[in-house]
Design a protein around this motif. Structure first.
Motif, PDB file in Angstrom:
ATOM      1  N   THR A  33       5.249 -10.369   6.281  1.00  0.00           N
ATOM      2  CA  THR A  33       6.199  -9.534   5.539  1.00  0.00           C
ATOM      3  C   THR A  33       5.597  -8.156   5.284  1.00  0.00           C
ATOM      4  O   THR A  33       6.294  -7.142   5.371  1.00  0.00           O
ATOM      5  N   PHE A  52      11.516  -5.238   2.328  1.00  0.00           N
ATOM      6  CA  PHE A  52      10.318  -6.001   2.681  1.00  0.00           C
ATOM      7  C   PHE A  52       9.264  -5.905   1.576  1.00  0.00           C
ATOM      8  O   PHE A  52       8.541  -6.862   1.324  1.00  0.00           O
ATOM      9  N   TYR A  56       7.502  -9.103  -0.164  1.00  0.00           N
ATOM     10  CA  TYR A  56       6.065  -9.424  -0.179  1.00  0.00           C
ATOM     11  C   TYR A  56       5.524  -9.489  -1.603  1.00  0.00           C
ATOM     12  O   TYR A  56       4.584 -10.238  -1.875  1.00  0.00           O
ATOM     13  N   LEU A 107      11.083 -13.672  10.003  1.00  0.00           N
ATOM     14  CA  LEU A 107      10.753 -14.066   8.635  1.00  0.00           C
ATOM     15  C   LEU A 107      11.692 -15.153   8.118  1.00  0.00           C
ATOM     16  O   LEU A 107      11.260 -16.067   7.411  1.00  0.00           O
TER      17      LEU A 107
END
Length: 158
Positions: A33, A52, A56, A107
């Motif tokens: 990520t 993103f 994360y 992801l």
């Protein structure tokens, strides 16, 4: 000092083995990520870059909570990339484009893989190993990963 929380040594060892795999998966997903955050390109760069980053940051908290769960049941958390790559169910890298949707497909697959792994451990943690705390803990992680996966999935048109 020995951990005395009402669980057998065999139970905590079995649960810790699965939590170590989970920690590896969470860490690999975090790094992937981060990679998406750093390397995303395309028309929606800024929105994807921020998205993103939010993901994360959530994963960073999950990683810490999994490591702390390991410590709570009397085990040490693995903490090297070498060990993570040996334990993880995820692939470190897959072929994809560097646009937002390319990263998101990769992801999303990883979040769904982690959800499946977690679901497979909820009942054994509780029933086989009598570790209701770890069972409850990973149930809450399922909900978190389901929400993160939903957020990613929402970028795709049906």
């Amino acid at each position: 000092m020995k951990t005395n929380i009402g669980l057998t040594k065999q139970s905590t060892e079995a649960v810790a083995e699965q939590l170590a795999k989970l920690l590896a998966d969470e860490t690999v997903l975090y790094i992937k990520t981060r990679n998406a955050h750093w390397n995303v390109t395309g028309d929606n760069f800024h929105a994807n870059h921020i998205f993103f980053e939010e993901q994360y940051k959530q994963l960073d908290e999950l990683i810490d909570s999994v490591a702390e769960r390991l410590r709570k049941i009397g085990h040490f958390a693995p903490a090297t990339m070498k060990i993570y790559l040996e334990l993880t169910h995820l692939t470190e890298y897959s072929e994809r484009t560097n646009d937002g949707l390319g990263f998101m497909k990769d992801l999303l697959k990883d979040h769904e893989s982690i959800i499946d792994f977690l679901r497979g451990n909820v009942t054994p943690f509780a029933e086989k190993y009598k570790d209701y705390g770890s069972s409850d803990f990973i149930t809450s992680l399922i909900e978190t990963h389901e929400e993160m996966a939903w957020m990613i999935r929402s970028y795709f048109r049906n």
